[in-house]
Motif scaffolding. Structure first.
Motif, PDB file in Angstrom:
ATOM      1  N   PHE A  68      -8.355  55.214   8.280  1.00 48.46           N
ATOM      2  CA  PHE A  68      -7.166  54.814   7.526  1.00 48.46           C
ATOM      3  C   PHE A  68      -6.454  56.039   6.946  1.00 48.46           C
ATOM      4  CE2 PHE A  68      -5.275  53.710   3.375  1.00 48.46           C
ATOM      5  CZ  PHE A  68      -4.290  52.816   3.801  1.00 48.46           C
ATOM      6  N   ILE A  69      -7.233  56.980   6.391  1.00 47.43           N
ATOM      7  CA  ILE A  69      -6.658  58.209   5.834  1.00 47.43           C
ATOM      8  C   ILE A  69      -5.961  59.006   6.934  1.00 47.43           C
ATOM      9  CG2 ILE A  69      -7.235  60.463   4.828  1.00 47.43           C
ATOM     10  CD1 ILE A  69      -9.460  59.001   3.252  1.00 47.43           C
ATOM     11  N   ASP A  70      -6.615  59.143   8.095  1.00 48.83           N
ATOM     12  CA  ASP A  70      -6.027  59.887   9.212  1.00 48.83           C
ATOM     13  C   ASP A  70      -4.723  59.248   9.678  1.00 48.83           C
ATOM     14  OD1 ASP A  70      -7.910  61.901   9.382  1.00 48.83           O
ATOM     15  OD2 ASP A  70      -9.196  60.812  10.769  1.00 48.83           O
ATOM     16  N   LEU A  71      -4.717  57.927   9.733  1.00 50.93           N
ATOM     17  CA  LEU A  71      -3.517  57.198  10.166  1.00 50.93           C
ATOM     18  C   LEU A  71      -2.360  57.456   9.202  1.00 50.93           C
ATOM     19  CD1 LEU A  71      -2.232  55.099  12.084  1.00 50.93           C
ATOM     20  CD2 LEU A  71      -3.139  53.319  10.585  1.00 50.93           C
ATOM     21  N   CYS A  72      -2.617  57.334   7.912  1.00 52.66           N
ATOM     22  CA  CYS A  72      -1.571  57.558   6.901  1.00 52.66           C
ATOM     23  C   CYS A  72      -1.142  59.021   6.860  1.00 52.66           C
ATOM     24  CB  CYS A  72      -2.074  57.136   5.527  1.00 52.66           C
ATOM     25  SG  CYS A  72      -2.432  55.371   5.388  1.00 52.66           S
ATOM     26  N   HIS A  73      -2.123  59.899   6.956  1.00 56.16           N
ATOM     27  CA  HIS A  73      -1.894  61.347   6.932  1.00 56.16           C
ATOM     28  C   HIS A  73      -0.909  61.759   8.032  1.00 56.16           C
ATOM     29  CE1 HIS A  73      -4.046  65.537   7.212  1.00 56.16           C
ATOM     30  NE2 HIS A  73      -2.777  65.637   6.913  1.00 56.16           N
ATOM     31  N   SER A  74      -1.175  61.325   9.256  1.00 51.01           N
ATOM     32  CA  SER A  74      -0.318  61.692  10.387  1.00 51.01           C
ATOM     33  C   SER A  74       1.041  61.001  10.306  1.00 51.01           C
ATOM     34  CB  SER A  74      -1.001  61.362  11.711  1.00 51.01           C
ATOM     35  OG  SER A  74      -1.314  59.986  11.792  1.00 51.01           O
ATOM     36  N   THR A  75       1.074  59.790   9.740  1.00 47.54           N
ATOM     37  CA  THR A  75       2.335  59.044   9.634  1.00 47.54           C
ATOM     38  C   THR A  75       3.286  59.700   8.628  1.00 47.54           C
ATOM     39  OG1 THR A  75       1.230  56.984  10.247  1.00 47.54           O
ATOM     40  CG2 THR A  75       3.341  56.786   9.110  1.00 47.54           C
ATOM     41  N   VAL A  76       2.747  60.373   7.624  1.00 49.88           N
ATOM     42  CA  VAL A  76       3.589  61.104   6.679  1.00 49.88           C
ATOM     43  C   VAL A  76       4.276  62.282   7.369  1.00 49.88           C
ATOM     44  CG1 VAL A  76       3.550  62.544   4.598  1.00 49.88           C
ATOM     45  CG2 VAL A  76       2.250  60.422   4.649  1.00 49.88           C
ATOM     46  N   ILE A  77       3.601  62.904   8.342  1.00 49.47           N
ATOM     47  CA  ILE A  77       4.080  64.151   8.946  1.00 49.47           C
ATOM     48  C   ILE A  77       4.847  63.946  10.255  1.00 49.47           C
ATOM     49  CG2 ILE A  77       3.371  66.395   9.875  1.00 49.47           C
ATOM     50  CD1 ILE A  77       2.862  66.130   6.899  1.00 49.47           C
ATOM     51  N   ILE A  78       4.236  63.224  11.211  1.00 47.53           N
ATOM     52  CA  ILE A  78       4.734  63.276  12.593  1.00 47.53           C
ATOM     53  C   ILE A  78       6.081  62.580  12.807  1.00 47.53           C
ATOM     54  CG2 ILE A  78       4.173  62.801  15.009  1.00 47.53           C
ATOM     55  CD1 ILE A  78       1.266  63.146  14.380  1.00 47.53           C
ATOM     56  N   PRO A  79       6.341  61.377  12.277  1.00 45.88           N
ATOM     57  CA  PRO A  79       7.647  60.753  12.541  1.00 45.88           C
ATOM     58  C   PRO A  79       8.837  61.632  12.148  1.00 45.88           C
ATOM     59  CG  PRO A  79       6.147  59.132  11.650  1.00 45.88           C
ATOM     60  CD  PRO A  79       5.458  60.455  11.537  1.00 45.88           C
ATOM     61  N   LYS A  80       8.764  62.278  10.986  1.00 46.66           N
ATOM     62  CA  LYS A  80       9.841  63.190  10.575  1.00 46.66           C
ATOM     63  C   LYS A  80       9.916  64.382  11.514  1.00 46.66           C
ATOM     64  CE  LYS A  80      13.127  64.705   7.906  1.00 46.66           C
ATOM     65  NZ  LYS A  80      14.433  64.011   7.852  1.00 46.66           N
ATOM     66  N   MET A  81       8.771  64.855  11.942  1.00 50.50           N
ATOM     67  CA  MET A  81       8.706  65.976  12.887  1.00 50.50           C
ATOM     68  C   MET A  81       9.376  65.609  14.209  1.00 50.50           C
ATOM     69  SD  MET A  81       5.191  67.703  14.191  1.00 50.50           S
ATOM     70  CE  MET A  81       5.143  69.274  15.020  1.00 50.50           C
ATOM     71  N   LEU A  82       9.119  64.394  14.701  1.00 53.64           N
ATOM     72  CA  LEU A  82       9.733  63.920  15.947  1.00 53.64           C
ATOM     73  C   LEU A  82      11.249  63.802  15.792  1.00 53.64           C
ATOM     74  CD1 LEU A  82       7.167  61.143  16.983  1.00 53.64           C
ATOM     75  CD2 LEU A  82       7.423  63.409  17.992  1.00 53.64           C
ATOM     76  N   GLU A  83      11.673  63.310  14.630  1.00 55.45           N
ATOM     77  CA  GLU A  83      13.111  63.207  14.358  1.00 55.45           C
ATOM     78  C   GLU A  83      13.770  64.585  14.420  1.00 55.45           C
ATOM     79  OE1 GLU A  83      15.945  62.411  10.506  1.00 55.45           O
ATOM     80  OE2 GLU A  83      14.032  61.324  10.598  1.00 55.45           O
ATOM     81  N   ASN A  84      13.082  65.585  13.902  1.00 50.34           N
ATOM     82  CA  ASN A  84      13.636  66.933  13.861  1.00 50.34           C
ATOM     83  C   ASN A  84      13.780  67.558  15.247  1.00 50.34           C
ATOM     84  OD1 ASN A  84      13.763  66.742  11.100  1.00 50.34           O
ATOM     85  ND2 ASN A  84      11.890  67.900  10.725  1.00 50.34           N
ATOM     86  N   PHE A  85      12.945  67.129  16.187  1.00 52.47           N
ATOM     87  CA  PHE A  85      13.039  67.668  17.545  1.00 52.47           C
ATOM     88  C   PHE A  85      14.319  67.230  18.255  1.00 52.47           C
ATOM     89  CE2 PHE A  85       8.211  68.019  17.576  1.00 52.47           C
ATOM     90  CZ  PHE A  85       8.227  69.400  17.517  1.00 52.47           C
ATOM     91  N   VAL A  86      14.885  66.093  17.844  1.00 53.91           N
ATOM     92  CA  VAL A  86      16.052  65.546  18.560  1.00 53.91           C
ATOM     93  C   VAL A  86      17.331  65.613  17.735  1.00 53.91           C
ATOM     94  CG1 VAL A  86      14.657  64.023  20.011  1.00 53.91           C
ATOM     95  CG2 VAL A  86      15.437  63.200  17.790  1.00 53.91           C
TER      96      VAL A  86
END
Length: 311
Positions: A68-86
């Motif tokens: 659960f921690i890993d899921l939340c941890h990555s969700t805080v970081i990766i979606p914004k990171m993906l947005e920044n790529f495009v």
């Protein structure tokens, strides 16, 4: 200098992992794939443990909490990171940056202490098996998990409070792919001495204390394993710990490299690479490591797949 002479920054620009336009699409696809694997893997672990009564033990209770921690941890970081790529300009507002920083710290600190609690659980299971059910009762495990999240909340609150006191007025480009402590401190117009001391003290506590707990647990575990005469018994004991040791090594190694050095001697470009491991790679690898190296998880997964195939 009086605060009125400053022009306060209201938004930041995230520099991201790479400034080369030709790499943006490839990096977007790569990290999108990693995020999908992370979400599916950790949700799979949580669901599998929840559905299988044989896995309703302290060890898998902690594993489910870590997923659960890993899921939340990555969700805080990766979606914004993906947005920044495009997007052409990777803008993030000041409130969003502070909010993401807060929740990132909550989960990364919780992960540190959860790994320590899992090591302690292994220690009790191997070194004091007769007292295991009493020592690791449901009530004790629940309070231990509550303690993990409390550590995360306290640490994140302290760090974020110090960051809110920092005045940003120079450059607004964060040399990172997310709002992290040292990259933000580099942009400060005010003194960062207190903030850096707080970062180093809390980082030392949240990295060194769990690390010492884990090392101490495994010293006793290795001592107990060496006293087991059966080769099969030794192999079973080692297999119980091997997945956890792998996860601990990757996570604490990369986190220590980033946070246990003052920002003046730590290259942010090196920090980005280190951060990728504990913010993105570790949450993806943990469910893979535990499912491949844990016999009980593999058996439970096989039974679940067999039931669905039969249905």
């Amino acid at each position: 200098m009086p605060e009125g002479n400053y022009s306060t920054v209201t938004e930041f620009i995230l520099a991201g992992l790479s400034e080369k336009p030709e790499l943006q699409l490839a990096l977007f696809l790569l990290f999108l794939g990693i995020y999908v694997v992370t979400v599916v893997g950790n949700l799979g672990i949580i669901t599998l443990i929840g559905l299988n009564s044989h896995l309703h033990t302290p060890m898998y209770f902690f594993l489910s909490s870590q997923s659960f921690i890993d899921l939340c941890h990555s969700t805080v970081i990766i979606p914004k990171m993906l947005e920044n790529f495009v997007t052409k300009k990777n803008i993030i507002s000041y409130p969003e940056c502070m909010t993401r920083l807060y929740f990132f710290l909550v989960f990364v600190i919780s992960e540190c202490h959860m790994l320590a609690e899992m090591a302690y659980d292994h220690y009790v299971a191997i070194c004091n098996p007769l007292l295991y059910k009493v020592t690791m009762s449901y009530q004790v495990c629940s309070w231990m998990v509550i303690g993990v999240y409390s550590m995360g909340l306290v640490g994140a609150t302290a760090h974020t409070f110090c960051m809110l006191r920092v005045i940003f007025c120079k450059a607004d480009i964060i040399n990172h792919y997310f709002c992290d402590l040292f990259p933000l401190l580099e942009l400060s117009c005010s003194s960062t001495f207190i903030s850096e001391v707080v970062v180093l003290c809390f980082s030392a506590f949240n990295i060194l204390v769990p690390t010492l707990t884990i090392l101490g647990s495994y010293i006793f575990i290795i001592g107990s394993i060496l006293q087991i005469h059966s080769i099969e018994g030794r192999s079973k004991a080692f297999s119980t710990c091997s997945s956890h040791i792998s996860a601990v090594s990757i996570f604490f190694g990369s986190a220590a490299f980033m946070y246990l050095k003052p920002s003046s001697v730590s290259s942010m470009d090196q920090g980005k690479v280190s951060s990728v491991f504990y913010t993105i790679i570790v949450p993806m690898l943990n469910p893979i490591i535990y499912s491949l190296w844990n016999k009980a998880v593999k058996v439970a997964l096989s039974k679940l797949l067999d039931k669905r195939s039969f249905a």
